[in-house]
Design a protein around this motif. Sequence first.
Motif, PDB file in Angstrom:
ATOM      1  N   UNK A 149       0.840  -1.188   0.000  1.00  0.00           N
ATOM      2  CA  UNK A 149       0.000   0.000   0.000  1.00  0.00           C
ATOM      3  C   UNK A 149       0.881   1.245   0.000  1.00  0.00           C
ATOM      4  N   UNK A 150       0.426   2.286  -0.685  1.00  0.00           N
ATOM      5  CA  UNK A 150       1.201   3.523  -0.689  1.00  0.00           C
ATOM      6  C   UNK A 150       1.187   4.201   0.679  1.00  0.00           C
ATOM      7  N   UNK A 151       2.229   4.967   0.929  1.00  0.00           N
ATOM      8  CA  UNK A 151       2.308   5.735   2.166  1.00  0.00           C
ATOM      9  C   UNK A 151       2.041   7.202   1.877  1.00  0.00           C
ATOM     10  N   UNK A 152       1.448   7.863   2.855  1.00  0.00           N
ATOM     11  CA  UNK A 152       1.291   9.313   2.811  1.00  0.00           C
ATOM     12  C   UNK A 152       2.135   9.886   3.938  1.00  0.00           C
ATOM     13  N   UNK A 153       2.981  10.827   3.586  1.00  0.00           N
ATOM     14  CA  UNK A 153       3.756  11.577   4.566  1.00  0.00           C
ATOM     15  C   UNK A 153       3.084  12.935   4.692  1.00  0.00           C
ATOM     16  N   UNK A 154       2.641  13.266   5.895  1.00  0.00           N
ATOM     17  CA  UNK A 154       2.086  14.592   6.167  1.00  0.00           C
ATOM     18  C   UNK A 154       3.203  15.406   6.805  1.00  0.00           C
ATOM     19  N   UNK A 155       3.548  16.506   6.167  1.00  0.00           N
ATOM     20  CA  UNK A 155       4.594  17.369   6.714  1.00  0.00           C
ATOM     21  C   UNK A 155       4.083  18.053   7.985  1.00  0.00           C
ATOM     22  N   UNK A 156       4.982  18.411   8.895  1.00  0.00           N
ATOM     23  CA  UNK A 156       4.546  19.041  10.153  1.00  0.00           C
ATOM     24  C   UNK A 156       3.682  20.287   9.918  1.00  0.00           C
ATOM     25  N   UNK A 157       2.635  20.396  10.715  1.00  0.00           N
ATOM     26  CA  UNK A 157       1.717  21.542  10.707  1.00  0.00           C
ATOM     27  C   UNK A 157       1.417  21.869  12.166  1.00  0.00           C
ATOM     28  N   UNK A 158       1.572  23.115  12.543  1.00  0.00           N
ATOM     29  CA  UNK A 158       1.471  23.515  13.950  1.00  0.00           C
ATOM     30  C   UNK A 158       0.170  23.073  14.614  1.00  0.00           C
ATOM     31  N   UNK A 159      -0.947  23.135  13.909  1.00  0.00           N
ATOM     32  CA  UNK A 159      -2.240  22.817  14.521  1.00  0.00           C
ATOM     33  C   UNK A 159      -2.685  21.375  14.297  1.00  0.00           C
ATOM     34  N   UNK A 160      -2.522  20.878  13.095  1.00  0.00           N
ATOM     35  CA  UNK A 160      -3.095  19.578  12.740  1.00  0.00           C
ATOM     36  C   UNK A 160      -2.175  18.394  12.997  1.00  0.00           C
ATOM     37  N   UNK A 161      -0.875  18.628  12.916  1.00  0.00           N
ATOM     38  CA  UNK A 161       0.059  17.502  12.997  1.00  0.00           C
ATOM     39  C   UNK A 161       1.459  18.043  13.308  1.00  0.00           C
ATOM     40  N   UNK A 162       1.690  18.500  14.539  1.00  0.00           N
ATOM     41  CA  UNK A 162       2.937  19.202  14.859  1.00  0.00           C
ATOM     42  C   UNK A 162       4.221  18.436  14.535  1.00  0.00           C
ATOM     43  N   UNK A 163       4.191  17.136  14.623  1.00  0.00           N
ATOM     44  CA  UNK A 163       5.403  16.361  14.366  1.00  0.00           C
ATOM     45  C   UNK A 163       5.386  15.688  12.998  1.00  0.00           C
ATOM     46  N   UNK A 164       4.362  15.960  12.213  1.00  0.00           N
ATOM     47  CA  UNK A 164       4.219  15.266  10.945  1.00  0.00           C
ATOM     48  C   UNK A 164       3.701  13.861  11.186  1.00  0.00           C
ATOM     49  N   UNK A 165       3.463  13.137  10.114  1.00  0.00           N
ATOM     50  CA  UNK A 165       2.944  11.773  10.246  1.00  0.00           C
ATOM     51  C   UNK A 165       3.250  10.986   8.981  1.00  0.00           C
ATOM     52  N   UNK A 166       3.322   9.679   9.144  1.00  0.00           N
ATOM     53  CA  UNK A 166       3.468   8.756   8.021  1.00  0.00           C
ATOM     54  C   UNK A 166       2.482   7.621   8.249  1.00  0.00           C
ATOM     55  N   UNK A 167       1.678   7.324   7.240  1.00  0.00           N
ATOM     56  CA  UNK A 167       0.713   6.235   7.370  1.00  0.00           C
ATOM     57  C   UNK A 167       0.423   5.638   6.004  1.00  0.00           C
ATOM     58  N   UNK A 168      -0.127   4.442   6.020  1.00  0.00           N
ATOM     59  CA  UNK A 168      -0.494   3.782   4.776  1.00  0.00           C
ATOM     60  C   UNK A 168      -1.873   4.246   4.334  1.00  0.00           C
ATOM     61  N   UNK A 169      -2.030   4.315   3.026  1.00  0.00           N
ATOM     62  CA  UNK A 169      -3.316   4.675   2.435  1.00  0.00           C
ATOM     63  C   UNK A 169      -3.764   3.547   1.523  1.00  0.00           C
ATOM     64  N   UNK A 170      -5.049   3.418   1.397  1.00  0.00           N
ATOM     65  CA  UNK A 170      -5.604   2.413   0.492  1.00  0.00           C
ATOM     66  C   UNK A 170      -5.742   3.035  -0.893  1.00  0.00           C
ATOM     67  N   UNK A 171      -5.205   2.392  -1.918  1.00  0.00           N
ATOM     68  CA  UNK A 171      -5.431   2.926  -3.261  1.00  0.00           C
ATOM     69  C   UNK A 171      -6.937   3.079  -3.506  1.00  0.00           C
ATOM     70  N   UNK A 172      -7.325   4.225  -4.041  1.00  0.00           N
ATOM     71  CA  UNK A 172      -8.737   4.482  -4.304  1.00  0.00           C
ATOM     72  C   UNK A 172      -9.416   5.331  -3.245  1.00  0.00           C
ATOM     73  N   UNK A 173      -8.775   5.532  -2.085  1.00  0.00           N
ATOM     74  CA  UNK A 173      -9.372   6.418  -1.082  1.00  0.00           C
ATOM     75  C   UNK A 173      -8.784   7.811  -1.244  1.00  0.00           C
TER      76      UNK A 173
END
Length: 112
Positions: free
Chosen positions: A1-25
Amino acid sequence: MPQIVILPHADHCPEGAVFEAKPGETILDAALRNGIEIEHACEKSCACTTCHVIVREGLDSMEPSDELEDDMLDKAWGLEPDSRLSCQAVVADEDLVVEIPKYTINQVSEGH
């Protein structure tokens, strides 16, 4: 499954995040499923720009935006060539790096 890396954001994700995504979502659904509370005032109906994101890597693997999404994006704060509405941007088979802009045009956060 592909991964999504969310870059750090002060309000939504201060440390960033990495998670798997389902193709098609969508990027939004994958983020919400993983505890990243991206705003979505129109309940994912492509009627606002609160879920605006910038796809820093992997944009070419996704289907292009349609005319309705492009029209909405014209109203987004901080629009860039790689901007997408996360409620419309469907994950394909490649990893993505996504930035949540600092601001939206939403006057009030409804705490979805």
